[in-house]
Design an enzyme around this catalytic site. Structure first.
Site, PDB file in Angstrom:
ATOM      1  N   THR A  92       0.929  -1.150   0.120  1.00 17.16           N
ATOM      2  CA  THR A  92      -0.017  -0.018   0.039  1.00 17.16           C
ATOM      3  C   THR A  92       0.869   1.213  -0.115  1.00 17.16           C
ATOM      4  O   THR A  92       1.862   1.092   0.235  1.00 17.16           O
ATOM      5  CB  THR A  92      -1.065  -0.111   1.349  1.00 17.16           C
ATOM      6  OG1 THR A  92      -1.801  -1.030   1.063  1.00 17.16           O
ATOM      7  CG2 THR A  92      -1.541   1.101   1.630  1.00 17.16           C
ATOM      8  N   ARG A 140     -14.203  -7.783   0.063  1.00 19.62           N
ATOM      9  CA  ARG A 140     -13.335  -7.318   1.291  1.00 19.62           C
ATOM     10  C   ARG A 140     -12.875  -5.971   1.250  1.00 19.62           C
ATOM     11  O   ARG A 140     -12.212  -5.666   0.040  1.00 19.62           O
ATOM     12  CB  ARG A 140     -12.391  -8.523   1.676  1.00 19.62           C
ATOM     13  CG  ARG A 140     -11.245  -7.998   2.483  1.00 19.62           C
ATOM     14  CD  ARG A 140     -10.071  -7.339   2.212  1.00 19.62           C
ATOM     15  NE  ARG A 140      -9.369  -6.980   3.399  1.00 19.62           N
ATOM     16  CZ  ARG A 140      -8.356  -6.482   3.393  1.00 19.62           C
ATOM     17  NH1 ARG A 140      -7.816  -5.647   2.350  1.00 19.62           N
ATOM     18  NH2 ARG A 140      -7.447  -6.408   4.580  1.00 19.62           N
ATOM     19  N   VAL A 141     -12.997  -5.235   2.425  1.00 22.64           N
ATOM     20  CA  VAL A 141     -12.367  -4.014   2.422  1.00 22.64           C
ATOM     21  C   VAL A 141     -11.481  -3.817   3.520  1.00 22.64           C
ATOM     22  O   VAL A 141     -11.831  -4.279   4.672  1.00 22.64           O
ATOM     23  CB  VAL A 141     -13.603  -2.603   2.287  1.00 22.64           C
ATOM     24  CG1 VAL A 141     -12.787  -1.407   2.548  1.00 22.64           C
ATOM     25  CG2 VAL A 141     -14.267  -2.882   1.041  1.00 22.64           C
ATOM     26  N   GLY A 142     -10.270  -3.345   3.408  1.00 16.87           N
ATOM     27  CA  GLY A 142      -9.180  -3.408   4.449  1.00 16.87           C
ATOM     28  C   GLY A 142      -9.452  -1.743   5.347  1.00 16.87           C
ATOM     29  O   GLY A 142     -10.410  -1.371   4.895  1.00 16.87           O
ATOM     30  N   ASP A 143      -8.385  -1.492   6.043  1.00 17.00           N
ATOM     31  CA  ASP A 143      -8.160  -0.328   6.598  1.00 17.00           C
ATOM     32  C   ASP A 143      -7.991   0.819   5.803  1.00 17.00           C
ATOM     33  O   ASP A 143      -8.501   1.901   6.327  1.00 17.00           O
ATOM     34  CB  ASP A 143      -7.151  -0.563   7.608  1.00 17.00           C
ATOM     35  CG  ASP A 143      -5.700  -0.679   7.084  1.00 17.00           C
ATOM     36  OD1 ASP A 143      -5.657  -1.307   6.272  1.00 17.00           O
ATOM     37  OD2 ASP A 143      -4.905   0.069   7.469  1.00 17.00           O
ATOM     38  N   THR A 155      -0.189   0.917   7.179  1.00 12.84           N
ATOM     39  CA  THR A 155      -0.069  -0.277   5.955  1.00 12.84           C
ATOM     40  C   THR A 155      -0.006  -1.658   6.762  1.00 12.84           C
ATOM     41  O   THR A 155       0.679  -1.534   7.875  1.00 12.84           O
ATOM     42  CB  THR A 155       1.016   0.067   5.228  1.00 12.84           C
ATOM     43  OG1 THR A 155       1.289  -1.157   4.172  1.00 12.84           O
ATOM     44  CG2 THR A 155       2.467   0.442   5.743  1.00 12.84           C
ATOM     45  N   GLY A 156      -0.700  -2.493   6.326  1.00 17.19           N
ATOM     46  CA  GLY A 156      -0.376  -3.684   7.185  1.00 17.19           C
ATOM     47  C   GLY A 156      -1.589  -4.685   6.808  1.00 17.19           C
ATOM     48  O   GLY A 156      -2.537  -4.476   6.000  1.00 17.19           O
ATOM     49  N   GLY A 200      -4.980  -5.289   7.274  1.00 20.44           N
ATOM     50  CA  GLY A 200      -5.973  -4.234   7.443  1.00 20.44           C
ATOM     51  C   GLY A 200      -6.956  -4.716   8.649  1.00 20.44           C
ATOM     52  O   GLY A 200      -7.488  -3.665   9.458  1.00 20.44           O
TER      53      GLY A 200
END
Ligand code: ASP
Length: 339
Positions: free
Chosen positions: A206, A234-237, A257-258, A260
């Site tokens: 990211t 799926r949606v991350g942070d 970043t990581g 999420g």
């Protein structure tokens, strides 16, 4: 280094032939300077990559690109450009590069497609804009900024976000633009060991950028393709304000970043802001607590970059590496991948 050199360097690195015009510099002498310091920090993702996977050529490619981009952003800030436009410009360059998991080079979903997420937040107004799951937007960070500036909403998703882009005159791009060969290998690798762990990859990628401009405004943005093999929408942070991106002139700006899911459950970057605001912690203390204690204690990993209102920068991560570069309020530059 002078501006023309940056433009040439960046054009070479991103392999684009569009000149990066410096139209965002605000030459208006009426700029009210509330801060005599500028600072910028960027990341290109954290992950458990090994130094042995990086020969000299690959290392120099990443370090050279990060160095050019952060220097370019810093020079714009020093010339009086406003923070929001610098964040959008810098993140657009990172999105245009196939080196990172954002824009061109975004990782693949389970169906071998791309779903891109991005967000931006302005620390003075606390305005924010975010998009998730778009498939045909070349520069998601630009669309997130439009959501912030030109809509009454904060967060638009999937077809709705794409319809908003169309409404705003952003032409769609053919999704084949995003595909770079490494990503297909990564998807096959993960799908081969799918039973072990559905989402986890060993490298993220990211991109994020946080700046302090001459007006004392802090702006943060993040853009991503998410995690390889993601599915079910799926949606991350990264597009979630408070989890992956946050900015508040009273304290700091942050981009994560990581993995999420863990940043969402920790409301990670808002926690850092809150520890500064309510517990009087420094940016480094607060970011270290969240990244080195709280996220790993849940089983997650990753990193955070940030800038505080006095121009201190942090780049904290609990993985083996994080692609990163920053120039703090005293003009000290750091560019690195590993610890
Ligand atoms: N945080 C991103 C996500 O979970 C992935 C990354 O940082 O590379 O979608």
């Amino acid at each position: 280094m002078n501006k023309v050199v940056f433009v040439v360097l960046i054009s070479i690195f991103v392999g684009c032939n569009q000149p990066i015009e410096n139209e965002i510099i605000n030459n208006d002498s009426s700029i009210e300077s509330k801060s005599n310091k500028t600072a910028i920090v960027i990341h290109g993702g954290a992950g458990n990559m090994q130094a042995t996977q990086f020969d000299e050529e690959k290392t120099n490619l990443y370090l050279g690109f990060l160095d050019s981009v952060v220097s370019y952003g810093y020079e714009l800030l020093e010339l009086g450009a406003n923070g929001q436009e610098v964040v959008v410009k810098v993140l657009s360059l990172l999105e245009d590069s196939p080196l990172f998991n954002a824009g061109r080079g975004a990782v693949l979903t389970n169906e071998a497609t791309h779903e891109l997420d991005a967000s931006i937040m302005h620390g003075k107004t606390l305005n924010a804009g975010a998009i998730a799951g778009v498939k045909n937007i070349k520069n998601p960070i630009q669309l997130a900024a439009l959501v912030m500036d030109s809509s009454e909403h904060v967060f638009l998703a999937r077809e709705g976000a794409e319809a908003f882009a169309d409404h705003m005159g952003i032409p769609p791009i053919d999704p084949s633009y995003f595909l770079v060969p490494d990503r297909l290998d990564a998807l096959k690798r993960i799908q081969a060991k799918e039973k072990e762990n559905r989402l986890k990859d060993d490298k993220f990628g990211t991109v994020g950028c946080v700046v302090l401009d001459l007006n004392g405004d802090i702006v943060a943005g993040t853009s991503t393709g998410g995690m390889t093999n993601k599915r079910f929408g799926r949606v991350g942070d990264s597009p979630i304000i408070g989890a992956g991106t946050y900015a508040n002139n009273a304290t700091c700006g942050l981009s994560a970043t990581g993995w999420g899911e863990f940043f969402i459950r920790s409301v990670a970057v808002h926690d850092i802001h809150a520890q500064m605001q309510y517990a009087n912690k420094s940016l480094l203390e607060a970011a270290s607590d969240v990244v080195m204690n709280k996220i790993p204690s849940l089983g997650g990993d990753g990193g955070v970059i940030g800038v505080d209102k006095t121009g201190n920068i942090v780049m904290v991560f609990n993985t083996s590496g994080m692609f990163r570069a920053g120039i703090d309020g005293d003009g000290t530059k750091q560019v690195a991948i590993f610890k």
